[in-house]
Scaffold this motif. Structure first.
Motif, PDB file in Angstrom:
ATOM      1  N   GLU A 191      -1.078 -56.237  56.105  1.00 39.40           N
ATOM      2  CA  GLU A 191      -2.162 -56.120  57.067  1.00 39.40           C
ATOM      3  C   GLU A 191      -2.954 -57.436  57.154  1.00 39.40           C
ATOM      4  N   PHE A 199     -10.101 -50.708  58.147  1.00 34.98           N
ATOM      5  CA  PHE A 199      -9.651 -49.568  57.352  1.00 34.98           C
ATOM      6  C   PHE A 199     -10.738 -49.133  56.360  1.00 34.98           C
ATOM      7  N   VAL A 207      -3.978 -48.746  51.019  1.00 36.17           N
ATOM      8  CA  VAL A 207      -3.156 -48.833  52.220  1.00 36.17           C
ATOM      9  C   VAL A 207      -1.703 -49.052  51.837  1.00 36.17           C
TER      10      VAL A 207
END
Length: 270
Positions: A191, A199, A207
């Motif tokens: 990411e 997030f 994650v």
């Protein structure tokens, strides 16, 4: 005959004994747990009709049937991911096949990035809930009411009683088990720092690129689910170095001992 039914038949053809009620899925770098089992039967995914085949380093791609400690278990030594190019619906095949064979409880493990300061590499986190930002769902398409309902309640996707047992197992083994919300993305890229900030705002604590599809399928067909993330890195923008799959595998290996003790004790409590 459905694809899941054909897969179940292929497994039954190789293993005719009483089938375990508990299934364990091993995530990235955790396949070594399968080597600690007393294995009665090992079946490569490629030999099970309809099973997608794992292609990622650290995922052996075998179905192991035997014992983990004193517990009877069927173990998926490696999983399939959306980013490998599998159609989302194909990710349902393995879980539905195991359900047809009598599995009632699904235990999931994964490697994940930590979004909290206390979720440093080597930490273990019991998943309390999830956020699906993968853009995919294996339940999309025609629904078979014989398998499960069209609309599935996900209020307790990760069974509270099983989470309590995980806590008891952690205490018994002296393992620091944290709790949190897991967010799934499709991958395969890690990411961006901006995504990680988003997030965290959404309430995610870790994650990763897996686990949610299996949970959705398992809950759809009436299975109880427990899940543990092994934190292998701090997420982008929090870590002070570039992220890599090599780090995922390395940190998984370092934390293998505590994870193995936790899972073995937990399986014995089921």
């Amino acid at each position: 005959m459905t694809i899941a039914a054909k897969a179940a038949a292929a497994i039954s053809a190789r293993y005719s004994g009483p089938f375990p009620k508990v299934a364990l899925v091993l995530g990235s770098g955790l396949g070594g747990f399968g080597e600690t089992m007393q294995v009665t039967e090992a079946i490569p995914y490629a030999e099970i009709e309809g099973f997608p085949v794992s292609t990622v380093q650290g995922h052996a791609g075998r179905l192991l049937i035997g014992k983990a400690g004193a517990a009877d278990v069927v173990c998926m030594q490696g999983r399939m991911h959306l980013y490998e190019g599998h159609p989302p619906a194909s990710l349902a095949v393995a879980i539905r096949a195991l359900r047809r064979l009598g599995v009632e409880t699904l235990v999931l493990t994964n490697a994940a990035g930590g979004l909290r300061p206390d979720l440093t590499p080597g930490s273990l986190m019991a998943i309390e809930d999830h956020i699906n930002l993968s853009g995919f769902n294996p339940l999309i398409g025609p629904n078979d009411e014989a398998v499960g309902p069209r609309f599935v309640d996900m209020t307790d996707a990760y069974d509270p009683a099983l989470r309590a047992l995980l806590g008891q197992a952690a205490a018994a083994q002296g393992v620091d088990l944290k709790r949190g919300v897991y967010l799934q993305v499709a991958g395969p890229n890690f990411e961006t720092p901006a995504e990680i900030r988003a997030f965290r705002t959404l309430g995610a604590d870790a994650v990763g690129m897996s686990t949610v599809p299996e949970t959705l399928v398992a809950r759809h067909c009436g299975m109880r689910v427990a899940a543990v993330s092994l934190i292998t890195n701090l997420a982008a923008g929090i870590a002070d170095h570039p992220l890599s799959h090599a780090e995922t595998l390395s940190e998984s290996a370092k934390a293998f001992g505590p994870m193995s003790r936790l899972i073995t004790d937990f399986l014995g409590k089921l």
